[in-house]
Enzyme design. Structure first.
Site, PDB file in Angstrom:
ATOM      1  N   GLU A   9       0.860  -1.193   0.000  1.00 24.54           N
ATOM      2  CA  GLU A   9       0.000   0.000   0.000  1.00 24.54           C
ATOM      3  C   GLU A   9       0.886   1.229   0.000  1.00 24.54           C
ATOM      4  O   GLU A   9       1.854   1.314   0.765  1.00 24.54           O
ATOM      5  CB  GLU A   9      -0.890   0.076   1.252  1.00 24.54           C
ATOM      6  N   LYS A  51     -16.137   5.499   4.105  1.00 31.06           N
ATOM      7  CA  LYS A  51     -15.028   5.314   5.030  1.00 31.06           C
ATOM      8  C   LYS A  51     -15.144   6.313   6.174  1.00 31.06           C
ATOM      9  O   LYS A  51     -15.575   7.448   5.982  1.00 31.06           O
ATOM     10  CB  LYS A  51     -13.690   5.508   4.322  1.00 31.06           C
ATOM     11  N   GLU A  84      -9.278   9.899   4.121  1.00 31.89           N
ATOM     12  CA  GLU A  84      -9.616   8.485   3.988  1.00 31.89           C
ATOM     13  C   GLU A  84     -10.602   8.230   2.846  1.00 31.89           C
ATOM     14  O   GLU A  84     -10.634   7.142   2.281  1.00 31.89           O
ATOM     15  CB  GLU A  84     -10.212   7.956   5.293  1.00 31.89           C
TER      16      GLU A  84
END
Length: 470
Positions: free
Chosen positions: A264, A321, A327
């Site tokens: 990620e 989210k 986010e």
């Protein structure tokens, strides 16, 4: 980085035909915490149009696995953290899990890896002690079903697993993790030929330390670099430093032969007022420059010959989210499938569009001159100048190539065969390629601080032919 309930796909992006062995791979996380996303079948079509050849899930969602069937996209699935205790306790559990979640779909859905858990060390449910036993049982179940040669295992860790990461050469794991989990996990990865997955976010480091970390350093833009006081290596970007901190930590435990996959990384296009650096231009610069850096084949200063494989976060902006605004704004695409910003994601895309090392959103470059349609490319590559770079910096890179770099710049002198077209881009391209070929097309030899990039078709400016070797 994301809550455990999040469901991700890691999508490996490559050229439409094959991945060059000297280059890394670019992927993208596909999160589904939203109420307005396309159906899995539509997402698979989107992946195909983007040239995506690998996908990684964070569970074994049947609708997604079914949609990926016969798609020629390789798939990595995951065992969620909440299943680790059962998986660790009894191999019969992992035997059943493999039967239900792997053999039911494979090989029509080309499953190639299993991620056992995600950021387990920071799991509030304290599942750390279950990780290695669970990984061993999953591996044993793969062996039992004769799948261990086809399917690898790993487990993504957060950078918070490190006790020290600066200077990079001092990288070390937290002492309380080393004996019970880090060393046995690395030993298993070594035995199975798997890499360690690492979630790394220069954005977080910059946002928390913007008074001491240069934004250009975080975004792969032109900057003076940072010299490691421990080994003298110079870093031109923060992500490389983060990766090498993990390599240093593994080296301290004598696991120099285990590779790293950045599972990620990303940059939000929007954030709250206290999320320093969040914004569309910075997100485009980070992700775009990262794609170019990875697909050009550069290793890290500590591991210059290792490929860097990266999965961008994320495919879509996800409106459900929780947490700060960022986010919900890591996506490269809106749920409508429109791009949040336009960056190249494949080698072919880089050849058409350049994301300048010193700039933001990608821009088109002057097309390669001449007819190359009949050229047969036998795995050869060339280095050309980034037409979106500033003239001052491009000239500086040209001067270096023709001077200290030792490139053969005779053909671009007045009256010589490659003097015309008399443009800075054309001359720099010839000089960059001369340097690149003389260095045997080694990793990092076409970077020139972001002024150069690799192409897979022979460039032609006027009647000038670019050599492929010296």
């Amino acid at each position: 980085m994301a809550p455990l309930a999040f469901f991700f796909l890691f999508l490996s992006l490559s050229s439409s035909s094959s991945v060059f062995s000297e280059a890394g791979s670019i992927g993208i996380n596909y999160g589904r915490i939203a109420n307005n996303l396309p159906t899995p079948s539509k997402v698979v079509e989107l992946l195909k149009t983007q040239g995506i050849t690998r996908v990684k899930l964070y569970d074994t969602e049947p609708t997604v696995l079914t949609a990926l069937s016969n798609s020629n996209i390789k798939v990595t699935v995951a065992m969620p953290n909440e299943l680790l205790s059962n998986a660790a306790a009894d191999q019969s559990f992992t035997d059943t899990w493999i039967q239900t979640n792997i053999l039911k779909y494979h090989p029509a859905t080309q499953i190639e890896a299993i991620a056992v858990g995600n950021e387990v060390f920071v799991d509030p449910k304290n599942t750390t002690n279950y990780l290695v036993p669970a990984m061993k049982n999953v591996q044993a179940s793969l062996v039992k079903n004769n799948l261990d040669k086809e399917i690898k295992i790993s487990s993504p860790i957060a950078l918070s697993a490190l006790q020290s990461s600066y200077p990079t050469s001092s990288g070390s794991f937290k002492p309380e993790l080393i004996e019970p989990v880090i060393k046995p996990m690395l030993e298993l990865l070594r035995k199975t030929g798997s890499s360690l997955m690492v979630n790394a976010y220069p954005f977080f480091a910059y946002a928390a330390n913007s008074d001491t970390i240069s934004l250009n350093y975080a975004l792969f833009k032109d900057n003076p670099g940072v010299v490691d006081s421990g080994n003298g290596l110079k870093y031109s970007n923060l992500l490389d430093a983060q990766i090498d901190a993990v390599y240093a930590a593994m080296s301290a435990l004598q696991y120099d032969d285990v590779g790293i996959t950045v599972s990620e990384t990303g940059w939000p296009s929007l954030g709250d007022s206290n999320e320093v650096g969040a914004g569309e231009d910075n997100a485009a610069s980070y992700n775009g420059n990262l794609v170019k850096r990875v697909l050009n084949g550069s290793g890290t200063p500590l591991r210059p010959n290792e490929t860097v494989n990266v999965f961008l976060f994320a495919l879509f902006n996800e409106n459900q989210k929780t947490g700060p605004t960022s986010e919900r704004n890591y996506g490269l695409f809106y749920p409508s499938e429109e791009k949040v910003y336009d960056i190249p994601l494949t080698v072919a895309g880089i050849n058409k569009t350049v994301v300048p090392s010193g700039g933001g959103v990608g821009r088109s470059v002057v097309p390669v001159k001449g007819d190359v349609s009949a050229v047969v490319n036998k795995g050869e590559t060339w280095c050309v100048a980034n037409g979106g770079y500033s003239e001052e910096k491009l000239q500086h890179a040209l001067d270096y190539a023709c001077g200290e770099g030792g490139a053969d710049c005779g053909p671009i002198q007045p009256g010589a065969t490659c003097y015309n077209p008399n443009t800075l881009e054309a001359h720099a391209s010839y000089a960059f390629n001369s340097f690149y070929q003389k260095k045997s097309r080694g990793s990092g030899t076409c970077d020139f601080g972001g002024a150069g990039y690799v192409v897979t078709q022979p460039p032609r400016y006027g009647t000038c032919n670019f050599p492929t070797g010296y």
